[in-house]
Design a protein around this motif. Structure first.
Motif, PDB file in Angstrom:
ATOM      1  N   ARG A   1       0.834  -1.197   0.000  1.00  0.00           N
ATOM      2  CA  ARG A   1       0.000   0.000   0.000  1.00  0.00           C
ATOM      3  C   ARG A   1       0.873   1.253   0.000  1.00  0.00           C
ATOM      4  N   TRP A   2       0.510   2.195  -0.845  1.00  0.00           N
ATOM      5  CA  TRP A   2       1.304   3.405  -1.060  1.00  0.00           C
ATOM      6  C   TRP A   2       1.176   4.411   0.080  1.00  0.00           C
ATOM      7  N   THR A   3       0.071   4.401   0.779  1.00  0.00           N
ATOM      8  CA  THR A   3      -0.247   5.529   1.664  1.00  0.00           C
ATOM      9  C   THR A   3      -0.154   5.212   3.156  1.00  0.00           C
ATOM     10  N   VAL A   4       0.466   4.092   3.531  1.00  0.00           N
ATOM     11  CA  VAL A   4       0.673   3.789   4.942  1.00  0.00           C
ATOM     12  C   VAL A   4       2.144   3.523   5.187  1.00  0.00           C
ATOM     13  N   ASN A   5       2.627   3.812   6.411  1.00  0.00           N
ATOM     14  CA  ASN A   5       4.026   3.591   6.741  1.00  0.00           C
ATOM     15  C   ASN A   5       4.234   2.200   7.332  1.00  0.00           C
ATOM     16  N   ALA A   6       5.417   1.967   7.898  1.00  0.00           N
ATOM     17  CA  ALA A   6       5.753   0.639   8.413  1.00  0.00           C
ATOM     18  C   ALA A   6       4.861   0.227   9.578  1.00  0.00           C
ATOM     19  N   ASP A   7       4.259   1.197  10.261  1.00  0.00           N
ATOM     20  CA  ASP A   7       3.347   0.905  11.371  1.00  0.00           C
ATOM     21  C   ASP A   7       1.897   0.787  10.905  1.00  0.00           C
ATOM     22  N   ASN A   8       1.715   0.738   9.585  1.00  0.00           N
ATOM     23  CA  ASN A   8       0.383   0.620   8.991  1.00  0.00           C
ATOM     24  C   ASN A   8      -0.494   1.832   9.323  1.00  0.00           C
ATOM     25  N   VAL A   9       0.153   3.006   9.394  1.00  0.00           N
ATOM     26  CA  VAL A   9      -0.535   4.246   9.748  1.00  0.00           C
ATOM     27  C   VAL A   9      -0.304   5.267   8.636  1.00  0.00           C
ATOM     28  N   THR A  10      -1.329   6.062   8.347  1.00  0.00           N
ATOM     29  CA  THR A  10      -1.180   7.184   7.419  1.00  0.00           C
ATOM     30  C   THR A  10      -0.935   8.451   8.224  1.00  0.00           C
ATOM     31  N   PRO A  11       0.272   9.041   8.170  1.00  0.00           N
ATOM     32  CA  PRO A  11       0.572  10.242   8.970  1.00  0.00           C
ATOM     33  C   PRO A  11      -0.314  11.409   8.552  1.00  0.00           C
ATOM     34  N   PRO A  12      -0.513  12.379   9.470  1.00  0.00           N
ATOM     35  CA  PRO A  12      -1.272  13.592   9.118  1.00  0.00           C
ATOM     36  C   PRO A  12      -0.633  14.295   7.928  1.00  0.00           C
ATOM     37  N   ILE A  13      -1.446  15.011   7.166  1.00  0.00           N
ATOM     38  CA  ILE A  13      -0.958  15.633   5.934  1.00  0.00           C
ATOM     39  C   ILE A  13       0.167  16.622   6.217  1.00  0.00           C
ATOM     40  N   GLY A  14       0.063  17.367   7.327  1.00  0.00           N
ATOM     41  CA  GLY A  14       1.121  18.308   7.675  1.00  0.00           C
ATOM     42  C   GLY A  14       2.439  17.601   7.945  1.00  0.00           C
ATOM     43  N   THR A  15       2.374  16.477   8.635  1.00  0.00           N
ATOM     44  CA  THR A  15       3.570  15.674   8.917  1.00  0.00           C
ATOM     45  C   THR A  15       4.174  15.140   7.627  1.00  0.00           C
ATOM     46  N   GLN A  16       3.322  14.718   6.715  1.00  0.00           N
ATOM     47  CA  GLN A  16       3.819  14.186   5.445  1.00  0.00           C
ATOM     48  C   GLN A  16       4.560  15.251   4.644  1.00  0.00           C
ATOM     49  N   PHE A  17       4.039  16.485   4.637  1.00  0.00           N
ATOM     50  CA  PHE A  17       4.727  17.555   3.912  1.00  0.00           C
ATOM     51  C   PHE A  17       6.104  17.837   4.531  1.00  0.00           C
ATOM     52  N   TYR A  18       6.154  17.876   5.862  1.00  0.00           N
ATOM     53  CA  TYR A  18       7.440  18.113   6.525  1.00  0.00           C
ATOM     54  C   TYR A  18       8.410  16.985   6.195  1.00  0.00           C
ATOM     55  N   GLN A  19       7.926  15.747   6.234  1.00  0.00           N
ATOM     56  CA  GLN A  19       8.781  14.591   5.952  1.00  0.00           C
ATOM     57  C   GLN A  19       9.294  14.620   4.514  1.00  0.00           C
ATOM     58  N   ILE A  20       8.458  15.074   3.598  1.00  0.00           N
ATOM     59  CA  ILE A  20       8.903  15.178   2.199  1.00  0.00           C
ATOM     60  C   ILE A  20      10.045  16.180   2.092  1.00  0.00           C
ATOM     61  N   PHE A  21       9.886  17.336   2.744  1.00  0.00           N
ATOM     62  CA  PHE A  21      10.936  18.359   2.693  1.00  0.00           C
ATOM     63  C   PHE A  21      12.227  17.861   3.339  1.00  0.00           C
ATOM     64  N   VAL A  22      12.083  17.137   4.456  1.00  0.00           N
ATOM     65  CA  VAL A  22      13.271  16.580   5.113  1.00  0.00           C
ATOM     66  C   VAL A  22      13.948  15.560   4.208  1.00  0.00           C
ATOM     67  N   THR A  23      13.150  14.752   3.522  1.00  0.00           N
ATOM     68  CA  THR A  23      13.703  13.774   2.581  1.00  0.00           C
ATOM     69  C   THR A  23      14.492  14.468   1.483  1.00  0.00           C
ATOM     70  N   VAL A  24      13.968  15.576   0.988  1.00  0.00           N
ATOM     71  CA  VAL A  24      14.677  16.344  -0.035  1.00  0.00           C
ATOM     72  C   VAL A  24      16.030  16.800   0.501  1.00  0.00           C
ATOM     73  N   GLY A  25      16.032  17.358   1.717  1.00  0.00           N
ATOM     74  CA  GLY A  25      17.282  17.843   2.298  1.00  0.00           C
ATOM     75  C   GLY A  25      18.278  16.731   2.550  1.00  0.00           C
ATOM     76  N   LEU A  26      17.817  15.608   3.099  1.00  0.00           N
ATOM     77  CA  LEU A  26      18.714  14.489   3.400  1.00  0.00           C
ATOM     78  C   LEU A  26      19.281  13.859   2.126  1.00  0.00           C
ATOM     79  N   THR A  27      18.442  13.741   1.102  1.00  0.00           N
ATOM     80  CA  THR A  27      18.911  13.150  -0.163  1.00  0.00           C
ATOM     81  C   THR A  27      19.971  14.025  -0.806  1.00  0.00           C
ATOM     82  N   ILE A  28      19.753  15.330  -0.794  1.00  0.00           N
ATOM     83  CA  ILE A  28      20.741  16.239  -1.352  1.00  0.00           C
ATOM     84  C   ILE A  28      22.027  16.176  -0.535  1.00  0.00           C
ATOM     85  N   GLY A  29      21.904  16.080   0.795  1.00  0.00           N
ATOM     86  CA  GLY A  29      23.093  15.936   1.631  1.00  0.00           C
ATOM     87  C   GLY A  29      23.866  14.674   1.305  1.00  0.00           C
ATOM     88  N   THR A  30      23.137  13.602   0.971  1.00  0.00           N
ATOM     89  CA  THR A  30      23.785  12.334   0.621  1.00  0.00           C
ATOM     90  C   THR A  30      24.642  12.474  -0.629  1.00  0.00           C
TER      91      THR A  30
END
Length: 495
Positions: A221-250
């Protein structure tokens, strides 16, 4: 193109003592320019498909640090945005290499001066050597498991030396030797290795993903995490931005020195096409494959795995185990050569071109990577965060300053004779071989970058350190140049 028109004899005569010139640092000749779009695409395939990037993507899904468990869809979006930005940055740094034919430490002389360029090259070299050792160690885990299954008595080689058991030492030294042999044969050997390994690894990774999904009953399933939970939309946006920063750092290291490879490209189109295929498309697909395997592992084994070595140890199908183990080993060799080994060899050669060739630099890199005991580095979050984290934070200002100076102030016009000349009258000799303007622009940006990377109070923005440090470095350099009254070369003028 000036790099292709350069007279090698003239460059040697301009530096008779070999203080700045050797055959490895010299501009790429027309016959050297064999890295077409496919070769650069293969470079990125090898850079993406490895144990550490699997661990990175799986960690986003499972939840580590500021990432509290992302959905596969969020990971795909974040990685895609990040790699599109990296694509632009690598085209920028790649064009520097294509236009001059020179590797990164030599190009840095344009901005830092013929001697001052050793500073960014040394920082980049230290980071490369440390990560070379860590990547070799991660691949050695898979090789150690493989050797143990082939030769069971190795399981009892438990004697430990400086934190690594004997069986681990055997695997680590074997991989170090293989990588040294490939680089010893030159950049053409690197190109051929990557060209063969890249697509093979992709086929195997796709096969692993399909096999894991089949074992999990095709439940994904595309929309749940490892805990089988769909995070709040605000949390998902923050996580996307953090992913962008971490990937660029890599990929901050390879963004800085991509010219080491693009210098061998036959055309600008090759640089752009190789990057667009290898970055947004290839990296995003691999991240999805890694998350898919992690999600399936929860269904099959009851837990997800950060480390592919842990996943491999649970696979009881011998054919799958051997094929995937070899794939991870080959993939990690590929990324290590691309992101770390080649860079370290060029950076070390730049310190003393007369005594340190590309091959000698490779030998020094291997020895240094053993001395730093990378398994202890990898096992210590403090060492990673404070040592490698602080050095990595400096790569942003290096990139910003070099890019602004090369394209805006120098207008992409470089005098290759002065680039390889220790003559005090040369345009890149500046003040005693150091461009103090670059240093003055670098210091405040570096201080900010280090604070963001190391001070706990800035932990929420630390993933975005490169975003902040790179433009800040360029801004500080622009301020210094403006205060000194220095202006860019007129558009369309001669030298």
């Amino acid at each position: 193109m000036k790099a292709l028109e350069a007279d090698y004899d003239e460059l040697r005569e301009g530096d008779p003592q070999g203080r700045l010139f050797n055959d490895d640092l010299a501009p790429a000749r027309a016959s050297d320019r064999q890295w077409n779009s496919y070769a650069l695409f293969s470079l990125w395939m090898n850079d993406a498909h490895n144990a550490s990037n699997y661990t990175f993507a799986a960690g986003l899904f499972i939840g580590t640090g500021v990432i509290m468990g992302m959905t596969p869809l969020s990971i795909v979006i974040g990685v895609f945005i990040a790699t599109f930005i990296i694509f632009i940055a690598c085209c920028v740094s790649g064009l520097m290499g294509y236009e001059t034919g020179a590797p990164y430490p030599v190009i840095s002389r344009v901005t830092w001066g013929v001697w001052g360029a050793n500073f960014p090259a040394l920082v980049r070299g230290i980071v490369a050597i440390a990560w070379y050792g860590i990547q070799t160690y991660l691949a050695s885990i898979s090789l150690e498991l493989l050797l143990m299954r082939i030769f069971p008595p190795m399981q009892h080689w438990t004697a430990s030396f400086v934190g690594l058991r004997l069986s681990g030492w055997v695997a680590f030294l074997i991989l170090s030797g293989i990588q040294l042999i490939i680089v010893w044969r030159g950049m053409e050997a690197v190109r051929h290795f990557q060209g063969a390994a890249g697509p093979i690894i992709w086929v195997i990774m796709i096969g692993l993903g399909v096999w894991m999904l089949s074992q999990a009953g095709w439940d994904f399933r595309w929309t749940v995490n490892a805990d089988n939970v769909t995070p709040p939309i605000g949390t998902q946006f923050y996580q996307i931005f953090v992913t962008v920063g971490l990937t660029i750092g890599t990929l901050a290291t390879l963004m800085l020195n991509f010219s080491d490879f693009a210098r061998y490209a036959p055309s600008r189109r090759s640089v752009v096409m190789g990057n667009v295929l290898g970055l947004p498309l290839n990296w995003t697909a691999f991240a999805l494959t890694s998350v898919l395997c992690s999600a399936a592992a929860i269904k099959v084994y009851g837990e997800a795995f950060h480390d592919p070595g842990d996943l491999l140890s649970r696979i009881d199908n011998d054919v799958v185990f051997y094929v995937v183990s070899i794939a991870f080993i080959v993939a990690t060799i590929g990324v290590n050569i691309v992101a770390n080994f080649v860079s370290a060899a060029f950076d070390l050669s730049n310190l003393n071109p007369r005594k340190i060739s590309f091959r000698v630099g490779g030998i020094v890199s291997v020895i240094a990577s053993i001395v730093v005991t990378p398994w202890n580095l990898y096992g210590s979050p403090t060492a990673i965060n404070y040592f490698l984290g602080s050095l990595g934070a400096l790569l942003g200002p290096f990139f910003g300053i070099l890019t602004l100076d090369y394209f805006y102030y120098k207008r992409s016009r470089v005098d290759l004779r002065d680039l390889y000349s220790p003559n005090p009258e040369g345009r890149y000799f500046y003040r005693g071989g150091l461009n103090t303007d670059a240093l003055l622009g670098f210091i405040p940006a570096a201080i900010v970058a280090l604070c963001i990377a190391l001070v706990p109070a800035f932990s929420k923005v630390s993933p975005f350190s490169w975003f902040i440090a790179a433009p800040l470095g360029a801004l500080c350099y622009w301020i210094v140049q403006t205060l000194r009254g220095n202006k860019p070369l007129p558009t369309g003028s001669g030298d």
